[in-house]
Motif scaffolding. Structure first.
Motif, PDB file in Angstrom:
ATOM      1  N   ILE A  61      31.816  27.867 -11.310  1.00 46.33           N
ATOM      2  CA  ILE A  61      32.703  26.726 -11.527  1.00 46.33           C
ATOM      3  C   ILE A  61      34.140  27.099 -11.162  1.00 46.33           C
ATOM      4  O   ILE A  61      34.868  26.322 -10.545  1.00 46.33           O
ATOM      5  N   ALA A  62      34.561  28.307 -11.559  1.00 46.45           N
ATOM      6  CA  ALA A  62      35.912  28.772 -11.222  1.00 46.45           C
ATOM      7  C   ALA A  62      36.101  28.849  -9.713  1.00 46.45           C
ATOM      8  O   ALA A  62      37.154  28.473  -9.187  1.00 46.45           O
ATOM      9  N   ARG A  63      35.081  29.334  -9.006  1.00 40.75           N
ATOM     10  CA  ARG A  63      35.154  29.394  -7.539  1.00 40.75           C
ATOM     11  C   ARG A  63      35.324  27.993  -6.952  1.00 40.75           C
ATOM     12  O   ARG A  63      36.114  27.787  -6.024  1.00 40.75           O
ATOM     13  N   ALA A  64      34.590  27.022  -7.516  1.00 44.72           N
ATOM     14  CA  ALA A  64      34.735  25.641  -7.048  1.00 44.72           C
ATOM     15  C   ALA A  64      36.146  25.121  -7.301  1.00 44.72           C
ATOM     16  O   ALA A  64      36.740  24.443  -6.452  1.00 44.72           O
ATOM     17  N   LEU A  65      36.723  25.437  -8.463  1.00 44.53           N
ATOM     18  CA  LEU A  65      38.073  24.974  -8.781  1.00 44.53           C
ATOM     19  C   LEU A  65      39.120  25.600  -7.873  1.00 44.53           C
ATOM     20  O   LEU A  65      40.179  24.998  -7.641  1.00 44.53           O
ATOM     21  N   MET A  66      38.859  26.798  -7.348  1.00 42.33           N
ATOM     22  CA  MET A  66      39.792  27.425  -6.403  1.00 42.33           C
ATOM     23  C   MET A  66      39.963  26.577  -5.149  1.00 42.33           C
ATOM     24  O   MET A  66      40.968  26.666  -4.460  1.00 42.33           O
ATOM     25  N   GLN A  67      38.958  25.747  -4.841  1.00 40.79           N
ATOM     26  CA  GLN A  67      39.062  24.859  -3.685  1.00 40.79           C
ATOM     27  C   GLN A  67      39.992  23.675  -3.957  1.00 40.79           C
ATOM     28  O   GLN A  67      40.357  22.951  -3.028  1.00 40.79           O
ATOM     29  N   ASP A  68      40.340  23.443  -5.237  1.00 41.98           N
ATOM     30  CA  ASP A  68      41.106  22.281  -5.654  1.00 41.98           C
ATOM     31  C   ASP A  68      40.446  21.001  -5.141  1.00 41.98           C
ATOM     32  O   ASP A  68      41.064  20.181  -4.457  1.00 41.98           O
ATOM     33  N   PRO A  69      39.165  20.801  -5.483  1.00 44.87           N
ATOM     34  CA  PRO A  69      38.407  19.671  -4.922  1.00 44.87           C
ATOM     35  C   PRO A  69      38.717  18.353  -5.624  1.00 44.87           C
ATOM     36  O   PRO A  69      39.189  18.324  -6.761  1.00 44.87           O
ATOM     37  N   LYS A  70      38.403  17.270  -4.931  1.00 49.01           N
ATOM     38  CA  LYS A  70      38.493  15.945  -5.536  1.00 49.01           C
ATOM     39  C   LYS A  70      37.194  15.577  -6.240  1.00 49.01           C
ATOM     40  O   LYS A  70      37.192  14.778  -7.176  1.00 49.01           O
ATOM     41  N   ILE A  71      36.090  16.139  -5.749  1.00 47.37           N
ATOM     42  CA  ILE A  71      34.774  15.905  -6.351  1.00 47.37           C
ATOM     43  C   ILE A  71      34.108  17.256  -6.576  1.00 47.37           C
ATOM     44  O   ILE A  71      34.185  18.143  -5.724  1.00 47.37           O
ATOM     45  N   ILE A  72      33.452  17.403  -7.712  1.00 45.87           N
ATOM     46  CA  ILE A  72      32.605  18.569  -7.954  1.00 45.87           C
ATOM     47  C   ILE A  72      31.163  18.080  -8.062  1.00 45.87           C
ATOM     48  O   ILE A  72      30.847  17.199  -8.876  1.00 45.87           O
ATOM     49  N   LEU A  73      30.302  18.623  -7.210  1.00 45.97           N
ATOM     50  CA  LEU A  73      28.882  18.316  -7.242  1.00 45.97           C
ATOM     51  C   LEU A  73      28.164  19.497  -7.887  1.00 45.97           C
ATOM     52  O   LEU A  73      28.328  20.632  -7.451  1.00 45.97           O
ATOM     53  N   ALA A  74      27.382  19.237  -8.908  1.00 45.71           N
ATOM     54  CA  ALA A  74      26.677  20.305  -9.621  1.00 45.71           C
ATOM     55  C   ALA A  74      25.178  20.027  -9.548  1.00 45.71           C
ATOM     56  O   ALA A  74      24.704  19.037 -10.109  1.00 45.71           O
ATOM     57  N   ASP A  75      24.458  20.890  -8.848  1.00 50.92           N
ATOM     58  CA  ASP A  75      23.025  20.693  -8.644  1.00 50.92           C
ATOM     59  C   ASP A  75      22.239  21.496  -9.681  1.00 50.92           C
ATOM     60  O   ASP A  75      22.099  22.704  -9.559  1.00 50.92           O
ATOM     61  N   GLU A  76      21.772  20.825 -10.719  1.00 52.37           N
ATOM     62  CA  GLU A  76      21.038  21.464 -11.817  1.00 52.37           C
ATOM     63  C   GLU A  76      21.807  22.671 -12.377  1.00 52.37           C
ATOM     64  O   GLU A  76      21.291  23.788 -12.431  1.00 52.37           O
ATOM     65  N   PRO A  77      23.051  22.479 -12.813  1.00 52.72           N
ATOM     66  CA  PRO A  77      23.888  23.624 -13.209  1.00 52.72           C
ATOM     67  C   PRO A  77      23.415  24.353 -14.457  1.00 52.72           C
ATOM     68  O   PRO A  77      23.848  25.477 -14.705  1.00 52.72           O
ATOM     69  N   ILE A  78      22.550  23.715 -15.257  1.00 50.22           N
ATOM     70  CA  ILE A  78      22.115  24.365 -16.506  1.00 50.22           C
ATOM     71  C   ILE A  78      20.609  24.587 -16.554  1.00 50.22           C
ATOM     72  O   ILE A  78      20.078  24.981 -17.588  1.00 50.22           O
ATOM     73  N   ALA A  79      19.925  24.365 -15.445  1.00 46.99           N
ATOM     74  CA  ALA A  79      18.459  24.424 -15.453  1.00 46.99           C
ATOM     75  C   ALA A  79      17.927  25.809 -15.803  1.00 46.99           C
ATOM     76  O   ALA A  79      16.846  25.933 -16.375  1.00 46.99           O
ATOM     77  N   SER A  80      18.676  26.862 -15.480  1.00 51.29           N
ATOM     78  CA  SER A  80      18.188  28.221 -15.734  1.00 51.29           C
ATOM     79  C   SER A  80      18.889  28.880 -16.923  1.00 51.29           C
ATOM     80  O   SER A  80      18.810  30.097 -17.089  1.00 51.29           O
ATOM     81  N   LEU A  81      19.568  28.072 -17.752  1.00 48.78           N
ATOM     82  CA  LEU A  81      20.341  28.618 -18.871  1.00 48.78           C
ATOM     83  C   LEU A  81      19.701  28.281 -20.203  1.00 48.78           C
ATOM     84  O   LEU A  81      19.018  27.261 -20.353  1.00 48.78           O
ATOM     85  N   ASP A  82      19.959  29.129 -21.196  1.00 56.39           N
ATOM     86  CA  ASP A  82      19.512  28.839 -22.553  1.00 56.39           C
ATOM     87  C   ASP A  82      20.393  27.733 -23.137  1.00 56.39           C
ATOM     88  O   ASP A  82      21.460  27.424 -22.595  1.00 56.39           O
ATOM     89  N   PRO A  83      19.967  27.090 -24.241  1.00 58.74           N
ATOM     90  CA  PRO A  83      20.714  25.946 -24.777  1.00 58.74           C
ATOM     91  C   PRO A  83      22.184  26.217 -25.070  1.00 58.74           C
ATOM     92  O   PRO A  83      23.035  25.368 -24.805  1.00 58.74           O
ATOM     93  N   MET A  84      22.508  27.382 -25.627  1.00 56.27           N
ATOM     94  CA  MET A  84      23.908  27.661 -25.963  1.00 56.27           C
ATOM     95  C   MET A  84      24.767  27.766 -24.707  1.00 56.27           C
ATOM     96  O   MET A  84      25.863  27.200 -24.632  1.00 56.27           O
ATOM     97  N   ASN A  85      24.285  28.492 -23.683  1.00 57.27           N
ATOM     98  CA  ASN A  85      25.039  28.609 -22.437  1.00 57.27           C
ATOM     99  C   ASN A  85      25.079  27.276 -21.701  1.00 57.27           C
ATOM    100  O   ASN A  85      26.077  26.949 -21.050  1.00 57.27           O
ATOM    101  N   ALA A  86      24.006  26.501 -21.799  1.00 52.48           N
ATOM    102  CA  ALA A  86      23.987  25.178 -21.175  1.00 52.48           C
ATOM    103  C   ALA A  86      25.080  24.300 -21.764  1.00 52.48           C
ATOM    104  O   ALA A  86      25.803  23.598 -21.040  1.00 52.48           O
ATOM    105  N   GLN A  87      25.230  24.352 -23.079  1.00 53.21           N
ATOM    106  CA  GLN A  87      26.266  23.569 -23.738  1.00 53.21           C
ATOM    107  C   GLN A  87      27.649  24.013 -23.292  1.00 53.21           C
ATOM    108  O   GLN A  87      28.530  23.176 -23.008  1.00 53.21           O
ATOM    109  N   THR A  88      27.868  25.320 -23.177  1.00 49.82           N
ATOM    110  CA  THR A  88      29.173  25.843 -22.755  1.00 49.82           C
ATOM    111  C   THR A  88      29.524  25.378 -21.342  1.00 49.82           C
ATOM    112  O   THR A  88      30.660  24.968 -21.070  1.00 49.82           O
ATOM    113  N   VAL A  89      28.549  25.419 -20.448  1.00 55.15           N
ATOM    114  CA  VAL A  89      28.783  25.015 -19.055  1.00 55.15           C
ATOM    115  C   VAL A  89      29.068  23.514 -18.969  1.00 55.15           C
ATOM    116  O   VAL A  89      29.999  23.081 -18.279  1.00 55.15           O
ATOM    117  N   MET A  90      28.295  22.700 -19.676  1.00 55.63           N
ATOM    118  CA  MET A  90      28.514  21.255 -19.623  1.00 55.63           C
ATOM    119  C   MET A  90      29.853  20.877 -20.249  1.00 55.63           C
ATOM    120  O   MET A  90      30.543  19.970 -19.754  1.00 55.63           O
TER     121      MET A  90
END
Length: 274
Positions: free
Chosen positions: A155-184
């Protein structure tokens, strides 16, 4: 801001995305849900121009995205950052350098070859990591971090681009519930604090309801639901997933509260007997 009209992608005789149309008038956090193979990932890849559309129209702030070529196409990919399920980091590279790779689209080939980064960019990368709560891991190799931490680096790498849109393709699919919550929560803060549009492919209904302003449901390449989280009823979910009356949202939940250990389950059963 965003206009999608009859966007279609075919692979031979197979239709992956079938005449998708919708508009977005202001920055929102949008969840795209549906079972595997519904066309969600292909749709995001067409938006980012990683995959060419077969037909249709896609415009952002009046810019014809599908007609962009060369430098203009690369500029769009900087404005439309992509976050992947598997993070796509360089494992043996330190975290700060991975984040700085978000600037590759605007750096010279020579600077890229020798890994030369301006001091201002280095400071900005550290500030972004601080914002995401992982600045202390900056000197570490990416492979030394947990899955949730690696996704925040992405996510930090994406923000370095200073984008207008962020597309996230299944960003939490491989994470446990606690990490999924942190990412979302991180994606939601970025939307609210920066005013950036976020479009995230998600599998779980509770996540879409909790974090998104708008939910789009896809089935067999077509949009079958487009509404607010409150309108995403169990009946609507059955239509999206093509499920029967035995469909259970609990089976797809990523909520920490929904996770019940065997010990807790035994306690609850004992309490019920008493």
């Amino acid at each position: 801001m965003l206009v999608v009209e009859d966007l279609t992608k075919t692979f031979g005789a197979n239709i992956a995305v079938d005449a998708v149309s919708f508009t977005v008038e202001k920055p929102m956090m949008i969840g795209v849900i549906g079972r595997s193979g519904a066309g969600k990932s292909t749709f995001l890849r067409m938006m980012n121009r990683l995959t060419d559309a077969t037909s249709g129209r896609l415009a952002f702030e009046g810019r014809d995205v599908l007609g962009l070529t060369g430098r203009s196409r690369r500029d769009w990919q900087s404005d439309c950052a992509m976050i992947f399920q598997q993070f796509n980091l360089v494992p043996r590279m330190d975290v700060v350098s991975n984040v700085l790779h978000g600037t590759l689209g605007r750096r010279s080939t020579l600077a890229t070859m020798f890994n030369l980064f301006p001091r201002d960019d280095i400071h900005r990368a550290i500030d972004i990591l601080e914002r995401l709560g992982i600045a202390g891991h900056g000197p570490k190799r990416a492979e030394a971090l947990s899955g949730g931490q690696q996704q925040r680096v992405a996510i930090a790498r994406a923000l370095m681009q200073d984008p207008k849109i962020i597309l996230a393709d299944e960003p939490i699919a491989s994470l446990d519930p606690m990490n999924a919550q942190t990412v979302m929560e991180a994606l939601r803060r970025i939307h609210e604090e920066d005013g950036r549009m976020v479009i995230a492919n998600l599998h779980t209904l509770d996540t879409a309801r909790r974090y998104c302003d708008r939910v789009i449901g896809m089935r067999d390449g077509r949009i079958v639901f487009d509404g607010t989280p409150d309108q995403l009823t169990t009946g609507a979910a059955r239509d999206i997933y093509g499920a029967g009356a035995d469909f259970s949202e609990a089976a797809t939940s990523t909520s920490i509260d929904a996770i019940e250990t065997p010990a807790a389950r035994a306690l609850h059963e004992a309490e019920a007997i008493v």
